[in-house]
Design an enzyme around this catalytic site. Structure first.
Site, PDB file in Angstrom:
ATOM      1  N   ARG A  45       4.525   2.569   5.996  1.00  0.00           N
ATOM      2  CA  ARG A  45       3.873   2.895   5.693  1.00  0.00           C
ATOM      3  C   ARG A  45       3.132   4.111   5.243  1.00  0.00           C
ATOM      4  O   ARG A  45       3.209   5.048   5.827  1.00  0.00           O
ATOM      5  CB  ARG A  45       2.689   2.027   5.653  1.00  0.00           C
TER       6      ARG A  45
ATOM      7  N   ARG B  62      -8.281   5.195   5.924  1.00  0.00           N
ATOM      8  CA  ARG B  62      -6.515   4.962   5.045  1.00  0.00           C
ATOM      9  C   ARG B  62      -6.493   5.719   4.458  1.00  0.00           C
ATOM     10  O   ARG B  62      -7.306   6.574   3.567  1.00  0.00           O
ATOM     11  CB  ARG B  62      -6.192   3.308   4.755  1.00  0.00           C
TER      12      ARG B  62
ATOM     13  N   LYS C  67     -10.242  -0.752  10.289  1.00  0.00           N
ATOM     14  CA  LYS C  67     -10.012   0.339   9.362  1.00  0.00           C
ATOM     15  C   LYS C  67     -11.048  -0.055   7.863  1.00  0.00           C
ATOM     16  O   LYS C  67     -11.957  -0.271   8.549  1.00  0.00           O
ATOM     17  CB  LYS C  67      -7.724  -0.153   8.710  1.00  0.00           C
TER      18      LYS C  67
ATOM     19  N   LYS D 246     -11.591   2.051   4.339  1.00  0.00           N
ATOM     20  CA  LYS D 246     -11.088   2.385   2.866  1.00  0.00           C
ATOM     21  C   LYS D 246     -11.941   3.048   1.857  1.00  0.00           C
ATOM     22  O   LYS D 246     -13.199   2.880   2.108  1.00  0.00           O
ATOM     23  CB  LYS D 246     -10.489   0.756   2.595  1.00  0.00           C
TER      24      LYS D 246
ATOM     25  N   CYS E  78      -0.094 -10.044  -2.875  1.00  0.00           N
ATOM     26  CA  CYS E  78       0.692  -9.310  -1.322  1.00  0.00           C
ATOM     27  C   CYS E  78       1.631  -9.826  -1.290  1.00  0.00           C
ATOM     28  O   CYS E  78       2.547 -10.557  -1.387  1.00  0.00           O
ATOM     29  CB  CYS E  78      -0.166  -9.614   0.092  1.00  0.00           C
TER      30      CYS E  78
ATOM     31  N   CYS F 277       5.405 -10.828   6.301  1.00  0.00           N
ATOM     32  CA  CYS F 277       4.044 -11.073   6.808  1.00  0.00           C
ATOM     33  C   CYS F 277       3.111 -11.545   8.299  1.00  0.00           C
ATOM     34  O   CYS F 277       3.963 -13.139   7.846  1.00  0.00           O
ATOM     35  CB  CYS F 277       2.687 -10.950   5.718  1.00  0.00           C
TER      36      CYS F 277
ATOM     37  N   CYS G 123      -2.898 -14.837   2.429  1.00  0.00           N
ATOM     38  CA  CYS G 123      -4.575 -15.633   3.409  1.00  0.00           C
ATOM     39  C   CYS G 123      -5.567 -15.213   3.364  1.00  0.00           C
ATOM     40  O   CYS G 123      -5.011 -13.978   2.822  1.00  0.00           O
ATOM     41  CB  CYS G 123      -3.946 -15.079   4.996  1.00  0.00           C
TER      42      CYS G 123
ATOM     43  N   CYS H  73      -5.336  -8.365   1.333  1.00  0.00           N
ATOM     44  CA  CYS H  73      -4.720  -7.251   0.876  1.00  0.00           C
ATOM     45  C   CYS H  73      -4.696  -6.876  -0.843  1.00  0.00           C
ATOM     46  O   CYS H  73      -4.261  -5.608  -1.646  1.00  0.00           O
ATOM     47  CB  CYS H  73      -3.748  -7.077   1.239  1.00  0.00           C
TER      48      CYS H  73
END
Length: 596
Positions: free
Chosen positions: A82, A151, A240, A242, A461, A467, A506, A510
Site C-alpha cells: 500500500r 494511516r 490502526k 485513521k 473491498c 484477502c 468480512c 474496509c
C-alpha cells in the site's frame, strides 16, 4: 510527549503483537533475515504483523489454495503493498512508476482504496525490496500505510475547487507527515540506509525489553522512546488509527467513520478552522456484540494552526489508554466508549493546555463523487471517472490501465484518488483538454453515465481471492449482484436515483459498509448479513435486516422494498431515510445501539 502518568490496566496481559512490537527494536525485528530466506515465499505470522508497519500484508491466492495443498506445495504466497498518498494526490510521473511496478512485479492491476491510497497486489517476497525502493525513489512511501499507527490522512480530492480545498489538502499532508513514525528501520531495511546502532544512541540498558503483565501495557514515556519515537514510543498504538478531513457540504471522506474527523468550517469564503469529531470506526467481529461500528462525535472547534496539536494529543491518549490485551477491543472508539466522551475531552484539554471552542454549524448533503468534467477556480479542468471497485485494469470494453498510462504521458496536472475508489484527472489546461478527451474516448474510459446511479454509488473491498480475512466475495461479486438489481430499479423508475450500496467480504469494514444505505457483510461463501438505513450524508449507521442470506433471498428481499420506496417516497427522501420511516429498520445513531 505527554507527561508521565499512571496507566489504567486494560484487559489483562499484553497480546503477542504488543510483545512483538516491544522486541522489534523499533520495527526491525527479524525482517532482514526473513526477507533473505529463499526457501519459502512466505513469512511467520509475527513477521507479517511487523511488515504491516512497512506498508505490506502477506496474502496467498485462495483460488488455488486447495489445489496446492493436494500437490503438497506451500500456499501461493504474495504480498500486497500500500502506497501512502496524503489526500490521494499523485503526479503523472508517480502514476507511471506505480503502473510500471504493477506490470513488472504485481498482478498487472492497480487498486484504488477507500482511503485514497494505491495498492499493488501479487508482489513476491523477493521483489519487495526493489518495489519499495522504486516507490520511494518516486517520492512516495509505504511506511505507515498499514500497522498500529496513523494511516494515510484523507481529504476532498480536488484542492483546485476553491482556496479552502487547497488549504485542507495542505493540512492532510501536514498531518500525515507529523504523525509518521520516526524509526530509521524503514530506511535501513528497504532503502539501504545507514544502519543505526541503537546501543550507541540509547545505551545498552535501554535496549532491554520488559513488560509488566500486571499492568498490561509498557511505559511509553521514557527518555529513550522519546528519542526515537516522540509520539508513539516503543510500542506504537494499540491498533490502526485513521484521520479524515471533510469540506461541507460534501462528506466524501465519511468523516464520521474516522478515529479523528476534522470538518472544515468556512465563513465568508475563508477557512476559519475545524470542528473536531472523535471515536469513529467501522470494524466489528461476527457474533461478538461487544464489537460494533461507531460514529465519531463532534466535541468542539479549533483554529487551523492548532490541528496538529489536537491530532497528536489525541493519538497519545489512545497510545496510553487503548486496550493492548485484546486487539479486537483496541480501536480508539472502544477507548472512548469505555471511559466516556466527557473523560476524553477533559484528558485532551489537559494535554493540550488549552480548550476547544464550541462546535460551529455545518451541513452535509452527500458522501459520493460528482462525475464528469468540472472547471476549477484556476481555470483548469478536472475529470472524475468511474472506476468499478477501484480496480485499474484493462478489459475488452474499457482499456483503463493502458489509457491512463497514455494520459499520464501527456498530462501536466495530477491524479486524485477519491475516497469512493474513483479517480480524478486534475489540473487539465484548456489547451490539453481536447487531447485528454480524445484518449478517454479511444480507450473507453468514461464518467460512468451509462451505468445506473446504484452502480456508480457502490463500494467494495478486495475480499477473495487475496484477502486472508475474507469469508465471502465482494469486489468480484458486487457488480454481478447490482446487475441483477438494475432491472428492478429500471422498472421502478429509479435508474438515476443515488443509493449508497456497499459490500465487504468480512466485518472488518474496509468499504465502510455500516454507512451504506444498503450493505452486505460476508459471513461465508455466498452468504451475507444484509443491512439498511444508513444516512445518505454519512451521519447514521445501518441496521441488520436479514442474516446469512444468499443471492436469491437478497433479490427477493430487496425487490418489494425498492418498489415500495419508488411508490411512496417523499420529495427528496433518500432510501436510507425511507426504510426507517416505513418501519423496515430502526435508526441507529450510535454504535452502542447497533446490535440492539
Amino acid at each position: 510527549m505527554a507527561k508521565d502518568r499512571e496507566v489504567e490496566p486494560v484487559g489483562g496481559p499484553p497480546s503477542d503483537v504488543e510483545v512483538l512490537k516491544l522486541e522489534s527494536n523499533y520495527l526491525r525485528g527479524s525482517l532482514v533475515e526473513t526477507l533473505a530466506n529463499r526457501i519459502t515465499g512466505g513469512m511467520s505470522e509475527l513477521d507479517n504483523r511487523l511488515m504491516k508497519f512497512h506498508g505490506s500484508y502477506m496474502q496467498d491466492d485462495r483460488d488455488v489454495r486447495i489445489e496446492r495443498q493436494k500437490q503438497k506445495l506451500e500456499p501461493a504466497y504474495q504480498f500486497m503493498l500500500r502506497v501512502v498518498t496524503p489526500g490521494g494526490v499523485a503526479t503523472p510521473k508517480q502514476w507511471l512508476e506505480v503502473d510500471k511496478l504493477a506490470q513488472k512485479y504485481g498482478n498487472r492491476t492497480i487498486k484504488l482504496t477507500t482511503r485514497q491510497a494505491f495498492q499493488l497486489h501479487g508482489v513476491l517476497k523477493w521483489n519487495l525490496k526493489e518495489t519499495i525502493k522504486t516507490i520511494n525513489d518516486a517520492m512516495l512511501t509505504t511506511l505507515a500505510a498499514c500497522g498500529d499507527v496513523s494511516r494515510n490522512v484523507m481529504c476532498n480530492p480536488n484542492p483546485h475547487q476553491s482556496d479552502v480545498h487547497g488549504e485542507v489538502f495542505h493540512w492532510s499532508q501536514q498531518l500525515t507527515k507529523h504523525l509518521a513514525p520516526r524509526t530509521p528501520a524503514y530506511h535501513e531495511i528497504w532503502l539501504d540506509g545507514e544502519k543505526v546502532n541503537m546501543e550507541e544512541l540509547l545505551g545498552p540498558s535501554e535496549i532491554a525489553v520488559a513488560v509488566d503483565a500486571s499492568v498490561g501495557e509498557p511505559s511509553v514515556s521514557d527518555t529513550s522512546a522519546t528519542d526515537v519515537e516522540p509520539i508513539y514510543g516503543r510500542v506504537y498504538l494499540p491498533r490502526k488509527f485513521k484521520i479524515g478531513i471533510a469540506v461541507p457540504p460534501s462528506n466524501d471522506v465519511d468523516v464520521f467513520s474516522q478515529d479523528i474527523g476534522f470538518i472544515a468550517i468556512v465563513e465568508k469564503g475563508k477557512l476559519v478552522g475545524f470542528n473536531v469529531a472523535v471515536g469513529g470506526g467501522m470494524g466489528m467481529t461476527h457474533g461478538d456484540t461487544a464489537t460494533y461500528p461507531q460514529l465519531a462525535r463532534v466535541i468542539g472547534f479549533c483554529e487551523p494552526d492548532r490541528i496538529l496539536d489536537v491530532a497528536e494529543k489525541t493519538v497519545t491518549i489512545q497510545r496510553d489508554y487503548g486496550n493492548r490485551s485484546v486487539r479486537k477491543y483496541a480501536r480508539f472508539k472502544y477507548t472512548i466508549d469505555r471511559h466516556g466522551l466527557e473523560w476524553f475531552v477533559d484528558e485532551l484539554h489537559e494535554r493540550l493546555g488549552w480548550q476547544l471552542e464550541a462546535a460551529r454549524p455545518y451541513h452535509f448533503d452527500n458522501t459520493g463523487d460528482r462525475y464528469g468534467w468540472v472547471k476549477g477556480k484556476n481555470g483548469k479542468w478536472h475529470f472524475t471517472m468511474y472506476v468499478a471497485s477501484g480496480r485499474i485494469i484493462d478489459q475488452d470494453d474499457c482499456r483503463m490501465m493502458t489509457g491512463l498510462r497514455e494520459i499520464a504521458k501527456q498530462h501536466s496536472g495530477d491524479f486524485r484518488l477519491t475516497a469512493n475508489q474513483n479517480l480524478m484527472i486534475a489540473g487539465v489546461s484548456s489547451k490539453k483538454k481536447a487531447k485528454i478527451e480524445e484518449l478517454l474516448e479511444h480507450y473507453g474510459i468514461s464518467e460512468g453515465s451509462h451505468h445506473s446511479a446504484l452502480r456508480r454509488s457502490s463500494l467494495s473491498c478486495v475480499a477473495l481471492p487475496t484477502c486472508g480475512l475474507a469469508m465471502a466475495e465482494a469486489e468480484r461479486y458486487l457488480p454481478d449482484l447490482i446487475g441483477k438489481l438494475e432491472p428492478v430499479l429500471e422498472e421502478a423508475g429509479l435508474r438515476d436515483e443515488e443509493i449508497n450500496i456497499r459490500m465487504t467480504g468480512c466485518p472488518n469494514g474496509c468499504a465502510r459498509p455500516a454507512l451504506g444505505e444498503i450493505a452486505f457483510i460476508g459471513k461465508s461463501p455466498g452468504k451475507y448479513n444484509m443491512y439498511m438505513g444508513a444516512g445518505f450524508s454519512g451521519d447514521r449507521l445501518s441496521k441488520l435486516y436479514r442474516e446469512n442470506i444468499g443471492e436469491e433471498d437478497i433479490i427477493d428481499t430487496l425487490t418489494p422494498i425498492i418498489k415500495h420506496y419508488a411508490s411512496e417516497r417523499e420529495q427528496g427522501e433518500h432510501f436510507g431515510d425511507f426504510v426507517i420511516r416505513a418501519g423496515y429498520v430502526k435508526a441507529v445513531e450510535s454504535g452502542l445501539d447497533f446490535h440492539s
